[in-house]
Scaffold this active site. Structure first.
Site, short mmCIF file in Angstrom:
data_model
loop_
_atom_site.label_atom_id
_atom_site.label_comp_id
_atom_site.label_asym_id
_atom_site.label_seq_id
_atom_site.Cartn_x
_atom_site.Cartn_y
_atom_site.Cartn_z
N ASN A 158 0.71 11.20 6.17
CA ASN A 158 -0.37 11.76 6.96
C ASN A 158 0.82 13.06 7.86
O ASN A 158 0.65 14.17 8.12
CB ASN A 158 -0.57 11.15 8.39
N ASN A 174 -12.15 12.90 -0.87
CA ASN A 174 -11.95 14.07 0.70
C ASN A 174 -10.78 15.07 0.16
O ASN A 174 -10.93 16.08 0.79
CB ASN A 174 -11.41 13.15 1.38
N GLU A 220 -9.00 10.99 -3.11
CA GLU A 220 -8.82 10.99 -1.97
C GLU A 220 -7.01 11.45 -1.53
O GLU A 220 -6.21 10.82 -2.29
CB GLU A 220 -8.98 9.31 -2.04
N ASP A 271 -8.59 3.27 7.90
CA ASP A 271 -7.29 2.07 7.51
C ASP A 271 -7.98 0.80 8.41
O ASP A 271 -7.79 -0.07 7.49
CB ASP A 271 -6.25 2.54 8.25
N ASP A 320 -6.48 7.04 12.72
CA ASP A 320 -6.41 5.64 11.33
C ASP A 320 -5.50 4.56 11.73
O ASP A 320 -6.13 3.17 11.75
CB ASP A 320 -7.72 5.82 10.40
N ASP A 321 -4.45 4.84 10.77
CA ASP A 321 -3.14 3.76 11.09
C ASP A 321 -3.35 2.85 12.11
O ASP A 321 -2.89 2.16 12.19
CB ASP A 321 -2.43 4.41 10.47
C1 PIR Z 1 -6.10 12.34 5.18
C2 PIR Z 1 -6.47 10.99 6.39
C3 PIR Z 1 -7.40 11.17 6.89
C4 PIR Z 1 -8.27 11.81 6.32
C5 PIR Z 1 -8.57 13.53 5.18
N1 PIR Z 1 -9.43 13.83 5.59
C6 PIR Z 1 -6.83 12.74 4.65
C7 PIR Z 1 -5.46 9.81 5.62
C8 PIR Z 1 -6.29 8.43 6.75
O1 PIR Z 1 -4.95 8.21 7.33
C9 PIR Z 1 -6.66 7.77 5.68
O2 PIR Z 1 -4.99 6.79 5.63
C10 PIR Z 1 -6.88 7.64 4.35
N2 PIR Z 1 -4.99 9.31 4.43
C11 PIR Z 1 -7.63 8.05 3.58
O3 PIR Z 1 -8.00 9.14 2.76
CA CA Z 2 -3.34 6.04 6.94
#
Ligand code: PIR
Ligand code: CA
Length: 316
Positions: A40, A160, A166, A242, A15-16
């Site tokens: 990540n 999450n 998060e 992101d 997503d970054d």
């Molecule tokens: C980490 C991410 C995304 C999903 C999970 N399960 C864990 C990363 C993404 O890049 C976003 O920046 C953030 N961290 C969302 O938690």
């Molecule tokens: Ca990220």
């Protein structure tokens, strides 16, 4: 309209990568440079990923500055179960021919904010907040020079990575605490908002119609992300967190926000890394943090697909 000038501090990450595409493909944004942070995946891997994404975007001119490899206090924690071993699994990564600059990411943040006119540069953070916190500690005057700080991280609802936290905040809660404690305008784009940014078959179909190498790269990333999220988080369509930060800067009406104080739990046994958001309204006078609540998903995906289209056209 003069474009918003931003620094993107990130840990690519599927997503970054989309956040980078959106920033580069939108005429409303000028991306001054990218700093990377361990999150990540390891710093080495996410830096390489930033380089490869820039190659895919045809923007080898954008400078990349590697930042912090480790959180301030906590152990490193990476997310291979979501982003794979490379941090960007599911696509073939082009050779990272973009040069990595010979300056630390923290110094890039400081030097940019101190040398550009005050109030003209926005900091966008889509990874753990280690670099931003270190920059604040090394040069506190950046706080009054940044236009605003837009963070993907946290949640006022559930987490999450743990029930409470998060991932970005969990990885470096002390850094997040420092960032939200400063006297600057912050926008927390947390899971409450980003879980509305689901990528569905309809968006992938629109990307397929673009038909460019970059559009195919996007589809490959999203397919891998879909499978990760199905296997690990019980989602049918994955949330593309992101780029919501960048979309907010392109058009603030795409993301609804509310003023609310934000603090970070760094002590709790069960709640470590939780963003504690006081949603009671009205917010205290002088509250400088806003929290994102509602996404206009149609317009959000319109912006992302337009950006991919623009970048693809420019490379023809
Ligand atoms: C980490 C991410 C995304 C999903 C999970 N399960 C864990 C990363 C993404 O890049 C976003 O920046 C953030 N961290 C969302 O938690
Ligand atoms: Ca990220």
């Amino acid at each position: 309209m003069t474009p918003k000038r931003i620094i993107l501090d990130c840990d690519p990450g599927h997503d970054d990568a989309v956040a980078i595409m959106l920033a580069l493909g939108s005429p409303a944004i000028e991306l001054l440079g990218i700093s990377t942070v361990g999150g990540n995946q390891t710093l080495e891997k996410v830096t390489r990923n930033a380089q490869s994404v820039l190659v895919m975007c045809g923007r080898e001119d954008v400078p990349v500055y590697p930042g912090a490899s480790h959180p301030l206090v906590h152990q490193v924690e990476v997310a291979p179960q979501i982003h794979g071993e490379s941090g960007l699994d599911g696509v073939e990564l082009p050779e990272p021919t973009v040069p990595v600059r010979d300056k630390h990411g923290v110094d890039f943040i400081i030097d940019t904010l101190m040398s550009e006119p005050a109030g003209t540069v926005t900091l966008v953070a889509t990874g753990p907040l280690t670099n931003v916190a270190l920059a604040v500690r090394k040069e506190p005057r950046i706080v009054e020079r940044a236009q605003q700080v837009v963070v993907m991280g946290g949640a006022y609802g559930q987490g999450n990575w743990t029930a409470s936290a998060e991932f970005n905040i969990w990885v470096d809660p002390e850094a997040a605490k420092i960032v939200f404690a400063q006297e600057w305008d912050t926008v927390m784009v947390g899971l409450d908002l980003t879980h509305q940014a689901l990528v569905t078959a309809a968006e992938e179909e629109k990307a397929r119609e673009i038909g460019s190498p970059l559009a195919n790269f996007f589809i490959g990333l999203m397919n891998y992300f879909r499978k990760s999220y199905a296997d690990n988080q019980g989602f049918t369509d994955p949330p593309v967190h992101d780029p919501c930060t960048v979309a907010y800067l392109i058009d603030p009406t795409v993301v609804e926000t509310v003023a609310a104080p934000v603090d970070v739990e760094t002590q709790g046994a069960l709640t470590m890394g939780r963003t504690v958001v006081d949603m009671r309204q009205p917010a205290p006078a002088g509250c400088r943090s806003r929290v994102a609540t509602k996404l206009d998903r149609e317009r959000f995906w319109g912006l992302v697909l337009d950006a991919i289209r623009t970048l693809s056209e420019a490379q023809k």
